[in-house]
Design a protein around this motif. Sequence first.
Motif, mmCIF file in Angstrom:
data_model
loop_
_atom_site.group_PDB
_atom_site.id
_atom_site.type_symbol
_atom_site.label_atom_id
_atom_site.label_comp_id
_atom_site.label_asym_id
_atom_site.label_seq_id
_atom_site.Cartn_x
_atom_site.Cartn_y
_atom_site.Cartn_z
ATOM 1 N N GLN A 100 0.822 -1.207 0.000
ATOM 2 C CA GLN A 100 0.000 0.000 0.000
ATOM 3 C C GLN A 100 0.857 1.258 0.000
ATOM 4 O O GLN A 100 0.574 2.221 -0.723
ATOM 5 C CB GLN A 100 -0.924 0.010 1.228
ATOM 6 C CG GLN A 100 -1.805 -1.217 1.366
ATOM 7 C CD GLN A 100 -2.542 -1.548 0.088
ATOM 8 O OE1 GLN A 100 -2.982 -0.651 -0.632
ATOM 9 N NE2 GLN A 100 -2.662 -2.816 -0.221
ATOM 10 N N SER A 233 -7.532 -0.745 -0.898
ATOM 11 C CA SER A 233 -8.159 -0.954 0.408
ATOM 12 C C SER A 233 -8.529 -2.406 0.668
ATOM 13 O O SER A 233 -8.406 -2.888 1.791
ATOM 14 C CB SER A 233 -9.390 -0.061 0.547
ATOM 15 O OG SER A 233 -10.349 -0.354 -0.456
ATOM 16 N N LEU A 236 -6.126 -4.703 2.431
ATOM 17 C CA LEU A 236 -5.893 -4.549 3.864
ATOM 18 C C LEU A 236 -6.463 -5.727 4.653
ATOM 19 O O LEU A 236 -6.094 -5.939 5.805
ATOM 20 C CB LEU A 236 -6.522 -3.247 4.369
ATOM 21 C CG LEU A 236 -6.010 -1.953 3.748
ATOM 22 C CD1 LEU A 236 -6.711 -0.759 4.374
ATOM 23 C CD2 LEU A 236 -4.511 -1.822 3.913
ATOM 24 N N LEU A 266 -2.925 -0.599 9.284
ATOM 25 C CA LEU A 266 -4.176 -0.730 8.545
ATOM 26 C C LEU A 266 -5.062 0.495 8.742
ATOM 27 O O LEU A 266 -5.717 0.958 7.804
ATOM 28 C CB LEU A 266 -4.907 -1.997 8.972
ATOM 29 C CG LEU A 266 -4.122 -3.306 8.812
ATOM 30 C CD1 LEU A 266 -4.980 -4.499 9.163
ATOM 31 C CD2 LEU A 266 -3.599 -3.441 7.388
ATOM 32 N N ALA A 270 -6.115 2.987 5.761
ATOM 33 C CA ALA A 270 -7.553 3.176 5.559
ATOM 34 C C ALA A 270 -7.918 4.655 5.597
ATOM 35 O O ALA A 270 -8.788 5.119 4.847
ATOM 36 C CB ALA A 270 -8.329 2.412 6.629
ATOM 37 N N SER A 274 -9.655 6.651 2.549
ATOM 38 C CA SER A 274 -10.941 7.332 2.713
ATOM 39 C C SER A 274 -10.897 8.718 2.086
ATOM 40 O O SER A 274 -11.885 9.197 1.518
ATOM 41 C CB SER A 274 -11.297 7.433 4.200
ATOM 42 O OG SER A 274 -10.446 8.350 4.883
#
Length: 280
Positions: A100, A233, A236, A266, A270, A274
């Motif tokens: 990520q 995402s 994750l 995570l 996240a 978002s």
Amino acid sequence: MTTRTLLLTTLAMLAFAGNSLLCRLALRDTEIDAASFTSLRLLAGALTLWLLLRLRTAHSINAGSWPAATALFVYAAAFSFAYLYLGAGAGALILFGAVQLSMLAWGLYRGERLGLKGYSGLLLAFVGLLVLLLPGASRPPTGAALLMLLAGVAWGGYSLLGRSVKDPLAATTGNFLRAVPMTLVLSALLFAQARWDVPGFIYALLSGALTSGVGYAIWYSALRGLQSFQAASVQLSVPILAALAGSLLLDEALSLRLLLSATAVLGGIALVLSVQQRRT
């Protein structure tokens, strides 16, 4: 997200978690060495994908690319050697944290801006990885952690390269076939250390044919229906799945350090995603 994309994505995430379990199980509980596991995994994946491609009326093994194949090989080799010393949960967390972060870094390089909330999430994710890697009784070995970080960067590159393919099965097959000579060279260089047994052989074949070959083809198919923040995402979930499965099936401890690190990594990623989702 369509029902088809949701199903493909779920299957791909289960395959990713399964790779961590099979690799860790093979390298911890059988006699197979990391180079042999990597070679058998890529060979089994290439053969399985080639057979699937042959079943189609129209097929081409010229799809894929050398950059994607190189990324696939680097990921697979670093992944195997790292799992000699990492637990399934810790390894998956480092791997997909690096995935990520590398994909986010590429976005920043391309001119994306995250804002205060996004950069705060990115910082939190970095801190989470540092928590896992700081000195302490439950810290993963540094060399293994660095190898898994390398695997994560390579997998991030592989995922980015896969977003634009028109034929996921053909592209994945071409990538695996191109990666085979690379892994054979690796095994030749480490031939003096080669060893294996029947259980290790079976785990490598399962990892290559099912959770790698078929799993990656499914992932390339799912990528076509996912926006970039969605593709990032959903991955994750893999460290959580791998940690829980490692605890239940491999009797690996869920340490407080791992839980805190997972929450930070995570949660931070996240938070970044978002921000990207709202902008999209």
